[in-house]
Design a protein around this motif. Structure first.
Motif, PDB file in Angstrom:
ATOM      1  N   ALA A 104       0.923  -1.044  -0.025  1.00 57.20           N
ATOM      2  CA  ALA A 104       0.214   0.034   0.102  1.00 57.20           C
ATOM      3  C   ALA A 104       1.035   1.324  -0.046  1.00 57.20           C
ATOM      4  O   ALA A 104       0.891   1.949   1.009  1.00 57.20           O
ATOM      5  N   ALA A 105       1.845   1.359  -1.082  1.00 55.60           N
ATOM      6  CA  ALA A 105       2.655   2.426  -1.184  1.00 55.60           C
ATOM      7  C   ALA A 105       2.292   3.829  -1.446  1.00 55.60           C
ATOM      8  O   ALA A 105       2.650   4.883  -0.776  1.00 55.60           O
ATOM      9  N   SER A 106       1.402   3.718  -2.519  1.00 57.60           N
ATOM     10  CA  SER A 106       0.793   5.206  -3.000  1.00 57.60           C
ATOM     11  C   SER A 106      -0.198   5.800  -2.091  1.00 57.60           C
ATOM     12  O   SER A 106      -1.031   4.865  -1.422  1.00 57.60           O
ATOM     13  N   LEU A 107      -0.243   6.997  -1.951  1.00 57.83           N
ATOM     14  CA  LEU A 107      -1.287   7.716  -1.251  1.00 57.83           C
ATOM     15  C   LEU A 107      -1.921   8.864  -2.074  1.00 57.83           C
ATOM     16  O   LEU A 107      -1.218   9.942  -2.138  1.00 57.83           O
ATOM     17  N   PRO A 108      -3.138   8.598  -2.775  1.00 59.47           N
ATOM     18  CA  PRO A 108      -3.531   9.578  -3.653  1.00 59.47           C
ATOM     19  C   PRO A 108      -3.970  10.807  -2.974  1.00 59.47           C
ATOM     20  O   PRO A 108      -4.203  10.872  -1.600  1.00 59.47           O
ATOM     21  N   SER A 109      -4.167  11.849  -3.877  1.00 60.19           N
ATOM     22  CA  SER A 109      -4.656  13.011  -3.320  1.00 60.19           C
ATOM     23  C   SER A 109      -6.033  12.788  -2.641  1.00 60.19           C
ATOM     24  O   SER A 109      -6.968  12.084  -3.269  1.00 60.19           O
ATOM     25  N   ASN A 110      -6.541  13.087  -1.314  1.00 64.31           N
ATOM     26  CA  ASN A 110      -7.781  12.805  -0.813  1.00 64.31           C
ATOM     27  C   ASN A 110      -7.928  11.454  -0.439  1.00 64.31           C
ATOM     28  O   ASN A 110      -9.059  11.134   0.092  1.00 64.31           O
ATOM     29  N   GLY A 111      -6.997  10.570  -0.456  1.00 57.89           N
ATOM     30  CA  GLY A 111      -6.924   9.332  -0.109  1.00 57.89           C
ATOM     31  C   GLY A 111      -6.451   9.054   1.372  1.00 57.89           C
ATOM     32  O   GLY A 111      -5.891  10.113   2.043  1.00 57.89           O
ATOM     33  N   THR A 112      -6.801   7.956   1.845  1.00 55.16           N
ATOM     34  CA  THR A 112      -6.496   7.826   3.453  1.00 55.16           C
ATOM     35  C   THR A 112      -5.762   6.528   3.544  1.00 55.16           C
ATOM     36  O   THR A 112      -6.094   5.277   2.927  1.00 55.16           O
ATOM     37  N   ALA A 113      -4.720   6.313   4.293  1.00 54.26           N
ATOM     38  CA  ALA A 113      -4.092   5.236   4.961  1.00 54.26           C
ATOM     39  C   ALA A 113      -4.180   4.945   6.231  1.00 54.26           C
ATOM     40  O   ALA A 113      -4.469   6.004   7.073  1.00 54.26           O
ATOM     41  N   SER A 114      -4.294   3.887   6.943  1.00 54.95           N
ATOM     42  CA  SER A 114      -4.557   3.704   8.182  1.00 54.95           C
ATOM     43  C   SER A 114      -3.731   2.698   8.702  1.00 54.95           C
ATOM     44  O   SER A 114      -3.264   1.530   7.999  1.00 54.95           O
ATOM     45  N   PHE A 115      -3.357   2.787   9.971  1.00 60.38           N
ATOM     46  CA  PHE A 115      -2.427   1.583  10.796  1.00 60.38           C
ATOM     47  C   PHE A 115      -2.919   1.600  12.114  1.00 60.38           C
ATOM     48  O   PHE A 115      -3.562   2.623  12.587  1.00 60.38           O
ATOM     49  N   GLY A 116      -2.220   0.469  12.856  1.00 60.36           N
ATOM     50  CA  GLY A 116      -2.807   0.457  14.233  1.00 60.36           C
ATOM     51  C   GLY A 116      -1.603  -0.064  14.954  1.00 60.36           C
ATOM     52  O   GLY A 116      -0.568  -0.557  14.334  1.00 60.36           O
ATOM     53  N   PHE A 117      -1.612   0.134  16.370  1.00 66.12           N
ATOM     54  CA  PHE A 117      -0.609  -0.462  17.160  1.00 66.12           C
ATOM     55  C   PHE A 117      -0.833  -0.776  18.432  1.00 66.12           C
ATOM     56  O   PHE A 117      -1.854  -0.253  19.013  1.00 66.12           O
TER      57      PHE A 117
END
Length: 633
Positions: A104-117
């Motif tokens: 999930a390398a790319s993050l487009p404009s107005n895109g969302t990336a999520s992670f947790g820990f």
């Protein structure tokens, strides 16, 4: 938890453990102009106890598209992240950076990336108040990477209905391998920290699994085949309609999600939603570890699952089988990969490294023997998605072929051999042979180096070889099921997803020539072992509805991909809390689940209704009430 008001640069909204930071721009003093906010960060504390907590973070890119992303912040206290998923962690003291996983390398404009820990702390657990995206403060100047024109799906935030990735056109190259469905990121390892107070635990705890398989007081549910139908012992057609749940195939060696959710509660929810069979991916490596009595510590939150405390991964699997029996669910075991690895299914064949074909057979024999007297485990999917292209792997032979040879890479021969060895131990269990990736056109053979000499399709989706070289199980032929996989354009934009494609074009271009002929010509039953994806309101959703309708019209057996929310290219039926269902996706799936005329879901058990009498019924009751047989040749 309280926070002091931030400076005018940062607008901070906090509701309980949820903190949303929209980092706005301010006039710069050293440059003529300043950029507007470049990101919006949502930091959610999902669980907290006296010495630790778990949190989810999502970042929305308000700037230009990024080819890679990295989120940074500084903890105010001594918080130390012990495990992180859906990202790559670097922490030095209080400074934290999380970069994208490879898938999930790319993050487009107005895109969302999520992670947790998961993290530990002492004293206070203050919420971070400033974040960076690719090294630039979110209220600072716009970074200037080369913009990307192709949006690669990122993991959606933990919402009830995940936001689908943009359905951006992808260059069509027939035969390109399907991307991974399981994550390659680090998954949280849960330690024995005090149980979070807000984690629900069922009031009824079932007996602890032992080192031997759980017994049962009925054993009348074995299934067989008759033409293109799967039937019960009375010869009545049944319909297997279920879901995949991965984790035992991966490094964690246990279902994903048990780091936060309770197994019993999840099983009850699955059954009451009408999923009558669970396909469980597993690895040859793990089965051989179980056989040898080697047990690595499973990744389970024992405060969410107190009944699992002290159990090995095998005992947890036994408990899962017992709960499946209790809730009227059946189990299919799928050898997903040779190695216990989140990316293990990338390997094209059933042997890899130190794991040989013979060990593959022995693993199947051991696990078959273990559950041979329990009709909860009714089916064995011999190997997930054998694949590889022949034209460019002539030297290495790292491709699965389908012919009448006994070559080491002949998948047809291997599935036939493994099935015979399984059926010699339990002649009542169903065995599934998936397809491969390529099959030679008329006049060509697997010795050709010319790409144009082959038919290509999804990994595991090419069953053209059945016409010329059908699997032969002799007297046990009535246990054979063929199992293709099929996916949509958000997984890979195959050539048949051209503008204006329809259900009819999909049928003619890919489904019928690759596998549906097996059903139509009454050769054997079909079981679509994997299908599913994001609801994008476009081509991917159109494909899902078309295949759903084909499944429904012909009562094709299937397991939806997937329960897990952490499937990078498809998303799942559950949200990231592993409890909330994606209702829109479930609504798409529901018409393809076996139910009676009153809407009660049908168990594959003759005595135990699926999920209880309020939501389910049994095969026996289904036919006693005069419901129509699930059959449409």
């Amino acid at each position: 938890m309280s926070q002091k008001q931030r400076s005018f640069r940062t607008r901070l909204a906090m509701i309980g453990g949820l903190v949303t930071l929209l980092l706005a721009g301010q006039p710069a003093t050293t440059k003529p102009t300043a950029a507007a906010a470049i990101c919006e960060v949502t930091y959610t504390i999902s669980n907290q106890w006296s010495t630790g907590f778990t949190a989810n973070v999502s970042v929305k890119n308000l700037g230009i598209g990024l080819n890679n992303w990295q989120v940074g912040w500084t903890f105010a206290g001594n918080q130390a992240i012990t495990n992180l998923w859906n990202g790559v962690l670097t922490q030095t003291g209080a400074q934290v950076s999380v970069s994208n996983p490879a898938w999930a390398a790319s993050l487009p404009s107005n895109g969302t990336a999520s992670f947790g820990f998961q993290a530990s702390y002492t004293g206070s657990n203050a919420i971070p108040n400033a974040f960076t995206l690719n090294g630039v403060s979110c209220n600072g100047d716009q970074p200037s990477p080369m913009p990307t024109n192709t949006a690669i799906p990122s993991i959606p935030p933990a919402t009830n209905t995940p936001n689908p990735p943009t359905n951006t056109p992808i260059a069509t190259t027939t035969g390109t391998p399907r991307p991974t469905n399981t994550p390659t990121s680090v998954i949280p390892t849960v330690t024995n920290t005090p149980r979070p107070t807000n984690t629900p635990v069922p009031t009824t705890v079932n007996p602890t699994a032992t080192s031997t398989p759980t017994g049962n007081n009925n054993n009348d549910d074995w299934l067989h085949t008759n033409g293109n139908q799967i039937v019960d012992s009375a010869g009545r057609p049944v319909w297997l309609t279920g879901v995949n749940w991965f984790g035992f195939n991966a490094t964690e060696r246990v279902f994903h999600g048990l780091w936060s959710a309770n197994l019993t509660s999840m099983m009850q929810s699955i059954s009451q939603r009408g999923l009558n069979i669970i396909r469980v991916p597993i690895s040859t490596e793990l089965i051989l570890e179980w056989k040898a009595g080697v047990f690595k510590t499973p990744n389970v939150n024992t405060y969410a699952n107190p009944e699992l405390e002290g159990l090995t991964s095998l005992q947890i699997f036994d408990r899962f089988v017992m709960l499946s029996k209790q809730f009227g669910i059946k189990v299919m075991i799928d050898v997903h990969s040779a190695e216990a690895d989140n990316s293990g299914h990338y390997a094209p064949l059933w042997y890899k490294g130190s794991f040989t074909s013979e060990q593959f057979y022995q693993a199947w024999e051991w696990i078959t023997d273990r559950y041979k007297n329990d009709d909860t485990v009714i089916a064995m999917d011999i190997k997930n998605e054998p694949h590889g292209t022949a034209h460019d792997n002539q030297t290495s032979s790292q491709f699965a072929k389908w012919d009448n040879s006994t070559d080491i890479n002949n998948w047809k021969y291997v599935c036939e051999t493994a099935s015979k060895r399984i059926l010699a131990i339990n002649p009542n269990v169903l065995v599934l042979c998936e397809g491969n990736e390529v099959y030679p056109k008329a006049g060509a053979s697997y010795t050709s180096s010319n790409k144009n000499d082959y038919y290509f399709t999804w990994w595991g989706g090419n069953l053209r070889g059945v016409r010329d070289y059908p699997v032969n199980l002799g007297s046990n032929q009535d246990q054979l099921v063929y199992s293709p996989h099929d996916y949509g354009p958000l997984v890979f934009n195959q050539s048949w997803f051209y503008p204006g494609f329809t259900k009819e074009t999909l049928y003619n271009d890919v489904w019928y020539p690759n596998w549906f002929f097996i059903h139509e010509e009454n050769i054997a039953p079909l079981f679509i072992g994997e299908w599913g994806g994001f609801l994008d309101g476009g081509a991917n959703e159109q494909w899902m509805k078309a295949l759903r309708d084909l499944i429904k019209e012909h009562y094709l057996h299937h397991t939806f991909w997937v329960l897990n929310p952490n499937s990078g290219d498809t998303g799942g039926l559950l949200g990231y809390d592993w409890a909330t269902w994606d209702e829109a996706k479930y609504a798409l799936l529901k018409p393809a689940l076996w139910a009676d005329r009153n809407g009660k879901f049908v168990s594959l058990d003759h005595q135990i209704p699926l999920g209880g009498t309020a939501t389910g019924t049994t095969i026996t009751q289904y036919y006693q009430q005069g419901n129509q047989a699930p059959s449409n040749p």
